[in-house]
Design a protein around this motif. Sequence first.
Motif, PDB file in Angstrom:
ATOM      1  N   LEU A   1      63.620 -70.082   5.540  1.00 56.12           N
ATOM      2  CA  LEU A   1      64.541 -71.191   5.825  1.00 56.12           C
ATOM      3  C   LEU A   1      63.816 -72.313   6.554  1.00 56.12           C
ATOM      4  N   THR A   2      62.982 -71.946   7.515  1.00 53.41           N
ATOM      5  CA  THR A   2      62.223 -72.944   8.271  1.00 53.41           C
ATOM      6  C   THR A   2      61.319 -73.750   7.339  1.00 53.41           C
ATOM      7  N   PHE A   3      60.638 -73.027   6.464  1.00 51.87           N
ATOM      8  CA  PHE A   3      59.716 -73.669   5.527  1.00 51.87           C
ATOM      9  C   PHE A   3      60.463 -74.650   4.629  1.00 51.87           C
ATOM     10  N   ALA A   4      61.557 -74.179   4.024  1.00 52.25           N
ATOM     11  CA  ALA A   4      62.316 -75.007   3.086  1.00 52.25           C
ATOM     12  C   ALA A   4      62.927 -76.212   3.796  1.00 52.25           C
ATOM     13  N   HIS A   5      63.426 -75.970   4.994  1.00 48.21           N
ATOM     14  CA  HIS A   5      64.081 -77.040   5.732  1.00 48.21           C
ATOM     15  C   HIS A   5      63.090 -78.114   6.158  1.00 48.21           C
ATOM     16  N   THR A   6      61.870 -77.712   6.514  1.00 43.61           N
ATOM     17  CA  THR A   6      60.846 -78.679   6.911  1.00 43.61           C
ATOM     18  C   THR A   6      60.484 -79.591   5.741  1.00 43.61           C
ATOM     19  N   LEU A   7      60.378 -78.988   4.546  1.00 46.22           N
ATOM     20  CA  LEU A   7      60.051 -79.781   3.359  1.00 46.22           C
ATOM     21  C   LEU A   7      61.105 -80.860   3.127  1.00 46.22           C
ATOM     22  N   GLY A   8      62.370 -80.542   3.428  1.00 43.62           N
ATOM     23  CA  GLY A   8      63.457 -81.441   3.074  1.00 43.62           C
ATOM     24  C   GLY A   8      63.862 -82.420   4.158  1.00 43.62           C
ATOM     25  N   GLU A   9      63.403 -82.237   5.404  1.00 48.16           N
ATOM     26  CA  GLU A   9      63.879 -83.080   6.498  1.00 48.16           C
ATOM     27  C   GLU A   9      63.416 -84.535   6.320  1.00 48.16           C
ATOM     28  N   PHE A  10      64.341 -85.447   6.569  1.00 50.08           N
ATOM     29  CA  PHE A  10      64.053 -86.871   6.318  1.00 50.08           C
ATOM     30  C   PHE A  10      64.218 -87.725   7.577  1.00 50.08           C
ATOM     31  N   GLY A  11      65.404 -87.647   8.147  1.00 48.87           N
ATOM     32  CA  GLY A  11      65.749 -88.559   9.242  1.00 48.87           C
ATOM     33  C   GLY A  11      64.846 -88.431  10.454  1.00 48.87           C
ATOM     34  N   ILE A  12      64.639 -87.231  10.918  1.00 48.42           N
ATOM     35  CA  ILE A  12      63.837 -87.026  12.127  1.00 48.42           C
ATOM     36  C   ILE A  12      62.383 -87.399  11.876  1.00 48.42           C
ATOM     37  N   VAL A  13      61.894 -87.034  10.682  1.00 52.30           N
ATOM     38  CA  VAL A  13      60.507 -87.331  10.325  1.00 52.30           C
ATOM     39  C   VAL A  13      60.270 -88.842  10.337  1.00 52.30           C
ATOM     40  N   LEU A  14      61.260 -89.557   9.809  1.00 50.86           N
ATOM     41  CA  LEU A  14      61.135 -91.016   9.758  1.00 50.86           C
ATOM     42  C   LEU A  14      61.142 -91.603  11.166  1.00 50.86           C
ATOM     43  N   MET A  15      62.029 -91.072  12.029  1.00 46.02           N
ATOM     44  CA  MET A  15      62.156 -91.605  13.381  1.00 46.02           C
ATOM     45  C   MET A  15      60.910 -91.321  14.218  1.00 46.02           C
ATOM     46  N   VAL A  16      60.416 -90.073  14.154  1.00 48.28           N
ATOM     47  CA  VAL A  16      59.322 -89.681  15.047  1.00 48.28           C
ATOM     48  C   VAL A  16      57.959 -89.997  14.456  1.00 48.28           C
ATOM     49  N   GLY A  17      57.861 -89.876  13.120  1.00 47.88           N
ATOM     50  CA  GLY A  17      56.547 -89.991  12.494  1.00 47.88           C
ATOM     51  C   GLY A  17      56.261 -91.359  11.929  1.00 47.88           C
ATOM     52  N   GLY A  18      57.307 -92.142  11.672  1.00 44.07           N
ATOM     53  CA  GLY A  18      57.093 -93.363  10.925  1.00 44.07           C
ATOM     54  C   GLY A  18      56.822 -92.977   9.487  1.00 44.07           C
ATOM     55  N   SER A  19      55.978 -93.680   8.811  1.00 45.92           N
ATOM     56  CA  SER A  19      55.693 -93.335   7.416  1.00 45.92           C
ATOM     57  C   SER A  19      54.253 -93.689   7.125  1.00 45.92           C
ATOM     58  N   ILE A  20      53.343 -93.015   7.849  1.00 48.14           N
ATOM     59  CA  ILE A  20      51.921 -93.332   7.712  1.00 48.14           C
ATOM     60  C   ILE A  20      51.310 -92.394   6.672  1.00 48.14           C
ATOM     61  N   PRO A  21      50.851 -92.941   5.539  1.00 48.58           N
ATOM     62  CA  PRO A  21      50.319 -92.081   4.461  1.00 48.58           C
ATOM     63  C   PRO A  21      49.204 -91.176   4.981  1.00 48.58           C
ATOM     64  N   GLY A  22      49.261 -89.911   4.582  1.00 46.81           N
ATOM     65  CA  GLY A  22      48.223 -88.951   4.969  1.00 46.81           C
ATOM     66  C   GLY A  22      48.393 -88.429   6.384  1.00 46.81           C
ATOM     67  N   LYS A  23      49.223 -89.071   7.208  1.00 46.46           N
ATOM     68  CA  LYS A  23      49.414 -88.605   8.584  1.00 46.46           C
ATOM     69  C   LYS A  23      50.835 -88.109   8.825  1.00 46.46           C
ATOM     70  N   THR A  24      51.798 -88.952   8.465  1.00 46.91           N
ATOM     71  CA  THR A  24      53.185 -88.579   8.740  1.00 46.91           C
ATOM     72  C   THR A  24      54.117 -88.865   7.564  1.00 46.91           C
ATOM     73  N   LYS A  25      53.583 -89.286   6.433  1.00 46.30           N
ATOM     74  CA  LYS A  25      54.448 -89.590   5.289  1.00 46.30           C
ATOM     75  C   LYS A  25      54.642 -88.312   4.464  1.00 46.30           C
ATOM     76  N   THR A  26      55.798 -87.693   4.658  1.00 55.61           N
ATOM     77  CA  THR A  26      56.070 -86.437   3.952  1.00 55.61           C
ATOM     78  C   THR A  26      56.642 -86.732   2.579  1.00 55.61           C
TER      79      THR A  26
END
Lengths: 222, 365
Positions: free
Chosen positions: A150-175
């Motif tokens: 569940l953790t694995f699948a959920h991490t692949l799909g998370e959008f909002g938090i990733v965008l807020m904390v990571g931004g969208s830097i290719p190769g670093k935080t762009k999932t």
Amino acid sequence: MDWTSLLLSLRLAGWTVVILLPVAIFVGRFLAYRSFAAKGLVEALVMLPLVLPPTVFGFYLLLGFGARSPIGQAWVAVFGEQLVFTFQGLLLASVIFNLPFAIQPAQRGFEAIPLQVREAAACCGMSPMRSLWKVELPLAWPGLLTAMVLTFAHTLGEFGIVLMVGGSIPGKTKTIAISIYDKVQGFDMAGAGTMSAVLLAISLGTITLTFWLSARLGKRLS
Amino acid sequence: MVLQVMVKAQGPIPLDVAFEVQPGELLALVGPSGSGKSTLLRTIAGLWTPAQALVAVAGETWVDTARGVNLAAHLRHVGMVFQSYALFPHMTAEANVMSAMTARTKAAQRDEAHRLLALVNLHALGARMPAELSGGQQQRVAVARALARNPQVLLLDEPFSAVDRATREALYAEIRALRGVLDMPVVLVTHDVNEAQLLADRMVVIEAGRMVASGPTAVVMSDRLALQAMGVREAAAMLRATVHSHANDGMTRLTTRAGTLWLPRLDAAPGAQVRVRIMAHEVILSRAHPEGLSAQNILPVQVVDISQAEGPAVMVRLALGEEIILASITSRAVASLALRPGDHVHAVLKSMSVARDHVSLGDAP
């Protein structure tokens, strides 16, 4: 097809699982066996990421990890770089927002072990660690595996938090989830379609595995 | 290796109990469910710590709340057989037994597991998983696992409550046979008075956390207050006997100190030692040797004493050789027979009045 984003997502999900496995075992086991005054509060805190909007959760993490926060300053002092908008910051956020997905199934797995079986382990001379290794983990593993899947699948799909904390830097935080969003914004429907299909296949596969394991756990209990 | 136990607690179950168990002795803690007897066992094992407790074995203190000593459960050398057996479901019977062993090579552990499984007559089933074993077989594995630690104390928590009657009888015989090789104190928790009387040397009767009676089984079982606390209306005595032979009509001939006893067929070889539980209300007394009676068992006995029981009933204790049996008769019968201590009379017992599970086989000689 944005392979960089997919690999980044898989790397993030993999590390999240690696970090959360021991957390799930010890916190899940603790919550399963002990009853204490603040247990309800602790369980509610663990469940919080499940009900809070990802943007709200992400906002607080951004504040908490930011350069002016104690955590952010400590991180800079030790590692010499910022926590937000880095893979490490993203991983930390991922670990936190996956707590309910990891701890809940693990807790259920440990709760399914009859008390007398655990007591029998102690009466057989097993220390708590030996009992965990020889008796509890072999009996609770379907719950733990469910937690990790569940953790694995959920991490692949998370959008909002990733965008807020990571931004969208290719190769670093762009999932991959963010990459799909970008593709659609850029009218690359074919690219978005391929990646969505890949994500769908991975998610469906992991969830199917989860249900199959839950059924096995249920059968073991009956 | 004496076991000393003292427990005092206010809650969750109020408890005020103290007793000692000698090496090789089997003590039964008897009482209704909720009386606190399982809590006592859990205290000895270290699975629970009451407000005030002292548990010491062979001079080694396991818990002494007054001195702040409390040894963790896994550091106490106990063998515990749980009500549900609590076998590890993911291990074979053999691995279950080996799981309680330490500081030996795997090969030595396996040899020891074989020996213990053979001791409980399960030598051929070591490779089975618990789910593939019957309730009685699971219980035997649990006993073997409890013995695998070389325990200083063996604790049995209602170990016969989850099996059918026939299996229970076989397990009683098993425990009685094991008694011959066990040299540690054994504590059995049960609500079954028949079971306690068949197996125990001494009994402690507990009601609502308090000791109502304690002493040798024969004494407790003729104590009216103890019987009341155990919810037993009828007293019973235990008679030792030896299987003599089996007759063709389905009867078994037993020898007692005072003569022959005929019972419905027992599954035991001639020479086997048994204990027969004789209900006091099934015993008829006669001054003269009765003739022309359907009852098969007429034993010469001597009246020891006569005590008032409930209502019109009196309890007559009868010496039969060195053993005591009980007869529950009316005070009117005592008057009409003019019974007095020291009188020689005949005790009459129907063969069919001894229930099949009131006989325990395999008594250690």
